[in-house]
Enzyme design. Structure first.
Site, mmCIF file in Angstrom:
data_model
loop_
_atom_site.group_PDB
_atom_site.id
_atom_site.type_symbol
_atom_site.label_atom_id
_atom_site.label_comp_id
_atom_site.label_asym_id
_atom_site.label_seq_id
_atom_site.Cartn_x
_atom_site.Cartn_y
_atom_site.Cartn_z
ATOM 1 N N CYS A 2 0.865 -1.166 0.000
ATOM 2 C CA CYS A 2 0.000 0.000 0.000
ATOM 3 C C CYS A 2 0.907 1.223 0.000
ATOM 4 C CB CYS A 2 -0.866 0.015 1.248
ATOM 5 S SG CYS A 2 -1.712 -1.546 1.520
ATOM 6 N N ARG A 27 1.010 1.800 -5.963
ATOM 7 C CA ARG A 27 1.240 0.778 -4.937
ATOM 8 C C ARG A 27 -0.039 0.031 -4.562
ATOM 9 N NH1 ARG A 27 6.215 1.923 -2.474
ATOM 10 N NH2 ARG A 27 5.670 0.538 -0.799
ATOM 11 N N TRP A 74 -3.822 -1.768 -1.165
ATOM 12 C CA TRP A 74 -3.844 -2.999 -1.952
ATOM 13 C C TRP A 74 -4.131 -4.096 -0.933
ATOM 14 C CZ3 TRP A 74 -1.144 -7.670 -2.296
ATOM 15 C CH2 TRP A 74 -1.328 -8.391 -3.488
ATOM 16 N N ASN A 98 1.508 0.062 5.833
ATOM 17 C CA ASN A 98 1.861 -0.712 4.642
ATOM 18 C C ASN A 98 2.633 -1.928 5.123
ATOM 19 O OD1 ASN A 98 2.772 -1.670 2.137
ATOM 20 N ND2 ASN A 98 4.534 -0.284 2.155
ATOM 21 N N GLY A 99 2.213 -3.128 4.733
ATOM 22 C CA GLY A 99 2.920 -4.334 5.154
ATOM 23 C C GLY A 99 1.952 -5.330 5.761
ATOM 24 N N GLU A 479 8.072 -12.630 -21.808
ATOM 25 C CA GLU A 479 7.765 -11.252 -21.419
ATOM 26 C C GLU A 479 6.578 -10.721 -22.224
ATOM 27 O OE1 GLU A 479 8.112 -9.140 -19.254
ATOM 28 O OE2 GLU A 479 8.009 -7.143 -20.131
ATOM 29 N N LYS A 483 3.179 -9.392 -20.532
ATOM 30 C CA LYS A 483 2.705 -8.019 -20.766
ATOM 31 C C LYS A 483 1.267 -8.044 -21.243
ATOM 32 C CE LYS A 483 4.913 -5.968 -19.454
ATOM 33 N NZ LYS A 483 6.115 -5.797 -18.714
ATOM 34 N N GLU A 486 -1.231 -9.194 -18.410
ATOM 35 C CA GLU A 486 -1.446 -8.320 -17.249
ATOM 36 C C GLU A 486 -2.259 -7.076 -17.573
ATOM 37 O OE1 GLU A 486 3.022 -6.318 -16.859
ATOM 38 O OE2 GLU A 486 1.875 -6.659 -15.055
ATOM 39 N N HIS A 502 6.021 -30.381 -28.202
ATOM 40 C CA HIS A 502 5.911 -31.251 -27.025
ATOM 41 C C HIS A 502 4.633 -30.988 -26.225
ATOM 42 C CE1 HIS A 502 9.878 -32.850 -27.746
ATOM 43 N NE2 HIS A 502 10.315 -31.610 -27.896
ATOM 44 N N LYS A 601 2.243 -1.988 -8.338
ATOM 45 C CA LYS A 601 3.537 -1.706 -8.945
ATOM 46 C C LYS A 601 4.682 -2.256 -8.110
ATOM 47 C CE LYS A 601 6.192 0.189 -12.022
ATOM 48 N NZ LYS A 601 6.315 -0.565 -13.273
HETATM 49 O O1 M6R Z 1 9.977 -3.896 -8.843
HETATM 50 P P1 M6R Z 1 10.373 -5.223 -9.415
HETATM 51 O O2 M6R Z 1 11.122 -5.078 -10.710
HETATM 52 O O3 M6R Z 1 11.138 -6.078 -8.456
HETATM 53 O O4 M6R Z 1 9.013 -5.958 -9.744
HETATM 54 C C1 M6R Z 1 9.002 -7.278 -10.207
HETATM 55 C C2 M6R Z 1 7.642 -7.647 -10.806
HETATM 56 O O5 M6R Z 1 6.636 -7.511 -9.843
HETATM 57 C C3 M6R Z 1 7.296 -6.779 -12.021
HETATM 58 O O6 M6R Z 1 8.274 -6.861 -13.014
HETATM 59 C C4 M6R Z 1 5.947 -7.217 -12.612
HETATM 60 O O7 M6R Z 1 6.057 -8.496 -13.176
HETATM 61 C C5 M6R Z 1 5.485 -6.192 -13.657
HETATM 62 N N1 M6R Z 1 4.140 -5.786 -13.388
HETATM 63 C C6 M6R Z 1 5.496 -6.706 -15.049
HETATM 64 O O8 M6R Z 1 5.093 -5.754 -15.977
#
Ligand code: M6R
Length: 606
Positions: A2, A27, A74, A98-99, A479, A483, A486, A502, A601
């Site tokens: 958060c 966050r 969050w 937060n936590g 990747e 992308k 998500e 396979h 994020k």
């Molecule tokens: O802040 P970080 O790079 O450690 O975050 C890692 C992942 O949570 C982050 O790359 C996540 O997969 C992204 N939303 C992907 O776009």
């Protein structure tokens, strides 16, 4: 995961709290709230959903206190409903957190038995009642917080205000970041410096276990043993312009378009451009004798690490072990003495990555971090920081941070290869020259996005999308799939092209688009064979390649034409079309591109 903020002032703080929270929405954004002290009483406004709902609430029911705390959530414990939104409070104390408080169940039982009545499903409410309990027993606010902190297990950043105290805020941090901002007659707290950017650029980062007593003319900081602690204020790099989308519709689009510039900045940090040589700042590690490299990260950062595995093994001839952090941290993997462990993270706060770093440290590894936030916990706990100069990334989907991670890791590979003698000076100069071309090659791709808009119509109608790539293009396939899923919520999978036969080939029919990352490199012919296997089953092929259509020998639904570049730099350049495919598909589908559902994020929980 958060975001929390706090402001002490001599004027009403509610609107500034909301402004600071807006910068922390990355966050978490399932509810938000603020509390202030007004005429000695705590007042609170909360709202489910995005921050604009809280703003509407405040417009009709304002808060006028000169001291206040705020939170954007969050959800971890308790559903994302208004009752569970922060701040939590009793008539005496209000807290944002937060936590995770791991022992909240025992504490809740104990406090309930002592007569405290809980209103929410959250772990945070136990903190409020612990402090209130101490105050009810006669402790002053500072002592009450100190004694409550001793009872908490878990990870937390806390900001706390008290009824009857319009010039006292307390803060504490263990495992979750917290920064104090210094103003003229005003003091601030935030989960990061970006939140405070409009108010001050002078910030002090609290260390693990610290707690702080803030008044509007300054702050006193204490360490975990309650001794006064000297934490040096620094000038923050964040500034007030950082949350501006410019002339883009979304932060993600802006960040994709920033890549030529931020990759240049990152290159400038690692290259002597005039000499055309690698110029890694002294990292205090003898690279010539590193026996093995271990890489760990999460999500997109993990895929950057996977590309680096291909680079390091091929060009520096050092074996690389790589695993996602949430697995490596529990695997009890044996690690060689004198090994180097590299952690890749945009935020530098990802809980699994941080825990794995600590494990590797215990195993005697030297620790290097490729991070975007240089003041982050991962950066501070590393022996060496290899910064990416991507600037703040606001869109939840990582784009410019990924290509800057690749850039830093490419430069590190060159330095490692030079140190080990596997790259000679001529090759170094060739590869540095190739790296210096990358910003322009990416800028050229960003000139016209029409083909991506067309492609988005096709993808938006699909239920499943496959991404394929071979060798160093395999991490890019994964990747690409990450992308797309998500931000568009379409189901997508990334596979090694050779693995298709396979199993995943069973999925292919005329309704399944297959996006193939296929630079004309040493594996191109093999990838073409896989492409033909897809074509034979009616799959719709979207090829991302610098090859000609005639080189393929099967019909293509779309061909994203790439510039001719070196095998070494291809992964950085090919990252851009996979970002644009995901972006335009999400726009076509009308999803929340910058803040997709269920994500945050900065992932500071395991
Ligand atoms: O802040 P970080 O790079 O450690 O975050 C890692 C992942 O949570 C982050 O790359 C996540 O997969 C992204 N939303 C992907 O776009």
């Amino acid at each position: 995961m958060c975001g929390i903020v706090g402001i002490l002032s001599t004027e009403p703080v509610a609107l500034d709290l909301v402004d600071a929270l807006r910068r922390l929405e990355y966050r978490g954004y399932d509810s938000a709230g603020i509390a202030t002290v007004e005429n000695g009483h705590l007042g609170r406004r909360r709202a489910e959903g995005k921050l604009r709902n809280l703003e509407s609430r405040l417009a009709s029911e304002p808060l006028n206190g000169h001291i206040g705390i705020g939170h954007t959530r969050w959800a971890t414990h308790g559903r994302p409903i208004e009752r569970n939104a922060h701040p939590h409070m009793t008539p005496r104390v209000s807290v944002v957190h937060n936590g995770i408080i791991e022992n909240f169940r025992e504490l809740r039982e104990e406090l309930t038995a002592a007569g405290h009545v809980f209103e929410t499903e959250t772990d945070t409410e136990t903190v409020v009642h612990l402090i209130t309990d101490q105050m009810d027993k006669g402790a002053g606010p500072i002592d009450a917080v100190k004694s409550a902190l001793k009872r908490l297990h878990g990870a937390f950043a806390l900001a706390i205000i008290f009824a009857g105290e319009d010039n006292l805020m307390m803060a504490a941090r263990l495992g979750s970041p917290l920064v104090v901002g210094h103003g003229e007659g005003r003091m601030f707290l935030g989960s990061d410096a970006i939140a405070l950017a409009p108010f001050t650029d002078t910030v002090t980062y609290l260390e693990e276990g610290d707690f702080a007593v803030l008044r509007n003319d300054g702050v006193e900081i204490f360490d975990r043993d309650e001794n006064p602690a000297q934490r040096v204020p620094i000038k923050s790099q964040a500034n007030a312009l950082l949350v501006d989308k410019g002339n883009h519709r979304h932060f993600m689009a802006k960040e994709i378009h920033e890549q030529p510039e931020v990759i240049s900045h990152t290159l400038a940090h690692y290259l002597d451009m005039a000499e055309g040589r690698i110029h890694l700042p002294d990292i205090g590690i003898d690279l010539s004798s590193v026996p093995r490299v271990t890489i760990s990260a999460c999500g997109t950062a993990y895929y950057a690490g996977l590309v680096a595995k291909y680079w390091i093994e091929r060009y520096a001839r050092v074996p690389v072990e790589i695993d996602i952090a949430s697995e490596l941290r529990y695997r009890e993997a044996p690690l060689p003495q004198g090994g180097l462990a590299i952690f890749v993270s945009q935020s530098g706060e990802t809980a699994d990555t941080l825990a794995t770093l600590r494990y590797c440290k215990e195993q005697g590894q030297r620790i290097a971090a490729v991070v975007n936030v240089r003041t982050s916990t991962i950066a501070r706990e590393s022996d060496v920081v290899l910064p990416t100069l991507a600037g703040p990334e606001i869109g939840v989907a990582s784009t410019k941070a990924f290509t800057c991670q690749l850039t830093a890791l490419a430069c590190f590979t060159l330095a490692l290869g030079r140190a080990r003698g596997t790259i000679d000076e001529a090759t170094e100069r060739t590869l540095v020259k190739e790296l210096m071309e990358v910003p322009r090659q990416i800028a050229d791709q960003l000139f016209d996005e029409t083909q991506y808009e067309h492609l988005a119509h096709l993808l938006a109608k699909s239920n499943d999308v496959l991404y394929l790539g071979r060798g160093i293009s395999f991490p890019l396939a994964m990747e690409g799939a990450l992308k797309l899923k998500e931000i568009s919520y379409l189901h997508a999978e990334g596979y090694a092209a050779g693995e298709l036969k396979h199993g995943p080939i069973a999925l292919i029919d005329e309704k399944v688009p297959v996006i193939i990352v296929a630079p004309r490199d040493g594996l191109f012919e093999k990838t073409i064979s896989n492409m033909q296997e897809v074509a034979a089953r009616g799959g719709q092929i979207v090829m991302i390649s610098n090859a000609l259509d005639d080189d393929v020998g099967c019909p293509l639904t779309a061909h994203i034409r790439m510039p001719d570049a070196h095998d070494f730099t291809n992964p950085i350049i090919y990252a851009v079309p996979i970002q644009l495919i995901a972006y335009h598909t999400a726009v076509q589908m009308g999803t929340d591109v910058d803040q997709p559902r269920n994500l945050a994020k900065s992932v500071t929980v395991e």
